[in-house]
Design an enzyme around this catalytic site. Structure first.
Site, short mmCIF file in Angstrom:
data_model
loop_
_atom_site.label_atom_id
_atom_site.label_comp_id
_atom_site.label_asym_id
_atom_site.label_seq_id
_atom_site.Cartn_x
_atom_site.Cartn_y
_atom_site.Cartn_z
N LYS A 7 -6.76 2.24 -2.96
CA LYS A 7 -6.48 1.44 -1.75
C LYS A 7 -6.43 2.34 -0.51
CE LYS A 7 -5.01 -1.35 1.33
NZ LYS A 7 -5.90 -2.30 1.95
N LYS A 22 -0.70 4.90 8.24
CA LYS A 22 0.05 5.29 7.03
C LYS A 22 -0.91 5.45 5.86
CE LYS A 22 1.12 1.95 4.67
NZ LYS A 22 1.42 0.77 3.88
N SER A 41 0.88 -1.18 0.00
CA SER A 41 0.00 0.00 0.00
C SER A 41 0.92 1.23 0.00
CB SER A 41 -0.90 -0.01 1.23
OG SER A 41 -1.65 -1.20 1.28
P1 NAD Z 1 4.67 -6.80 7.59
O1 NAD Z 1 5.27 -5.74 8.42
O2 NAD Z 1 4.10 -8.01 8.24
O3 NAD Z 1 5.76 -7.33 6.50
C1 NAD Z 1 6.66 -6.50 5.83
C2 NAD Z 1 7.90 -7.33 5.52
O4 NAD Z 1 8.81 -6.52 4.76
C3 NAD Z 1 8.66 -7.77 6.79
O5 NAD Z 1 8.84 -9.17 6.77
C4 NAD Z 1 9.98 -7.02 6.70
O6 NAD Z 1 11.08 -7.73 7.25
C5 NAD Z 1 10.12 -6.85 5.20
N1 NAD Z 1 11.04 -5.80 4.80
C6 NAD Z 1 11.16 -4.55 5.33
N2 NAD Z 1 12.13 -3.86 4.68
C7 NAD Z 1 12.62 -4.69 3.73
C8 NAD Z 1 13.63 -4.56 2.73
N3 NAD Z 1 14.32 -3.41 2.59
N4 NAD Z 1 13.89 -5.61 1.94
C9 NAD Z 1 13.20 -6.76 2.08
N5 NAD Z 1 12.24 -6.96 2.99
C10 NAD Z 1 11.94 -5.92 3.81
O7 NAD Z 1 3.60 -6.08 6.69
P2 NAD Z 1 2.29 -6.73 6.00
O8 NAD Z 1 1.18 -6.70 6.99
O9 NAD Z 1 2.67 -7.99 5.30
O10 NAD Z 1 1.97 -5.58 4.92
C11 NAD Z 1 2.72 -5.43 3.72
C12 NAD Z 1 2.03 -4.35 2.88
O11 NAD Z 1 0.70 -4.77 2.59
C13 NAD Z 1 1.92 -3.00 3.60
O12 NAD Z 1 2.11 -1.97 2.65
C14 NAD Z 1 0.50 -3.00 4.15
O13 NAD Z 1 0.00 -1.69 4.33
C15 NAD Z 1 -0.22 -3.79 3.08
N6 NAD Z 1 -1.43 -4.53 3.50
C16 NAD Z 1 -1.45 -5.27 4.66
C17 NAD Z 1 -2.60 -5.98 5.01
C18 NAD Z 1 -2.68 -6.83 6.26
O14 NAD Z 1 -3.79 -7.26 6.62
N7 NAD Z 1 -1.58 -7.10 6.94
C19 NAD Z 1 -3.73 -5.93 4.18
C20 NAD Z 1 -3.68 -5.18 3.00
C21 NAD Z 1 -2.52 -4.49 2.67
#
Ligand code: NAD
Length: 298
Positions: free
Chosen positions: A175, A244, A101
């Site tokens: 989104k 965010k 997102s």
């Molecule tokens: P999360 O924090 O669980 O996972 C993010 C991952 O990115 C982590 O494993 C972290 O180690 C990794 N990461 C961070 N910096 C990095 C880098 N430089 N290189 C490689 N890996 C790196 O987040 P999430 O809940 O999986 O969400 C991911 C995205 O999806 C976000 O933008 C969030 O807003 C969106 N989103 C989340 C949900 C939800 O229900 N969790 C739903 C819809 C959208």
């Protein structure tokens, strides 16, 4: 589409709450997935689902027909997609798909930089949470040019129902706006339940009545029964990630000169909660936060 354009090898960067189950689905669907995360635990989890764990960003990119990014925010997306070791490892014409997102205006700018070195960008953020990622029932909001969008469509279909939002950045814009709605519904549901409870009503009865009435929403149908009333507060979507997205939506409104008085109020309220709660708090903790307030402590 010529057979040679078909996508078979996918790089996947960001193996968190969403990325891990999405990788599992891609593997199940028969794609070869090269998975990278800065966390070695996350890489090991992806390997346990049948992905090839890459030990560097370049290792996820090399030989891939498309690279999916599922990262926390635009800062991190750019730190990956603009990295020279990443771009140097990309195969000619490989498509980058940002399913995070992210911020729509920054997505447009990134598309310009990647396009200049021969890599189309598609934005394809999702809604439906961890449950939707596990079950392949996400809504995927797609922005980008027709050619690359058509090329990645069979991949996006693995995650759920994809809907074309418009040109590059359109998916990220809709989104963020969706999550502003969702967060505002969740907040007002918390206030309504707190008021009803103090009046002597049962929260479960209220939720069931709202769900048969015009006050229903994703918050009353899903989040309250599954994560608040159950006491789990474990949806897998962080409160700070929600904030965010809300800030992106309100920023979009400001840049467009559109009114967002309720949106700005919601950002302020959620911001107070984010300051007061653990940084890792789930976004459904907002309900418990509201419940603990009263008028005199405003
Ligand atoms: P999360 O924090 O669980 O996972 C993010 C991952 O990115 C982590 O494993 C972290 O180690 C990794 N990461 C961070 N910096 C990095 C880098 N430089 N290189 C490689 N890996 C790196 O987040 P999430 O809940 O999986 O969400 C991911 C995205 O999806 C976000 O933008 C969030 O807003 C969106 N989103 C989340 C949900 C939800 O229900 N969790 C739903 C819809 C959208």
């Amino acid at each position: 589409m010529p057979e040679s354009d078909a996508i078979s090898t996918i790089g996947f960067v960001g193996l968190g709450n969403m990325g891990t189950p999405m990788v599992a689905r891609l593997v199940e669907a028969g794609f070869h997935v090269q998975a990278f995360d800065v966390s070695s635990d996350a890489r090991a989890r992806a390997a346990s689902h049948g992905a090839a764990a890459a030990d560097s960003l370049a290792g996820a990119a090399v030989g891939a027909d498309a690279v999916i990014l599922m990262l926390p925010n635009s800062d991190i997306v750019e730190s990956v997609a603009d990295a020279s070791d990443f771009t140097a490892a990309l195969a000619p014409g490989a498509v980058i798909v940002d399913m995070s997102s992210s911020e729509p205006l920054r997505t447009r700018a990134l598309a310009g930089r990647l396009g200049a070195i021969g890599h189309p960008l598609v934005d394809a953020p999702v809604s439906g949470g961890v449950k939707g990622a596990v079950g392949g029932s996400l809504t995927v909001m797609v922005g980008g040019d027709d050619g690359p969008v058509a090329r990645v469509e069979p991949v996006l279909g693995v995650f759920g129902r994809s809907v074309r939002a418009g040109g590059i950045g359109a998916g990220h814009a809709v989104k963020a706006l969706n999550n502003l709605l969702s967060a505002t519904h969740l907040w007002i549901t918390g206030e309504a339940i707190a008021a009803g409870e103090r009046f002597g009503l049962d929260p479960e009865v209220m939720i069931s009545i709202f769900n048969g009435s015009s006050g229903r929403s994703g918050s009353t149908e899903n989040k309250w029964p599954n994560f608040v009333l159950s006491g789990s507060y474990a949806s897998g979507f962080g409160l700070r990630l929600m904030l965010k997205d809300m800030r992106i939506a309100v920023g979009l409104a400001a840049a467009a000169g559109a009114p967002s008085r309720l949106g700005e109020a919601a950002v302020e309220l959620w911001g107070e909660a984010a300051d007061g709660l653990d940084p890792a708090a789930d976004h459904t903790e907002i309900a418990r936060w509201i419940e603990a307030r009263d008028v005199v402590s405003h």
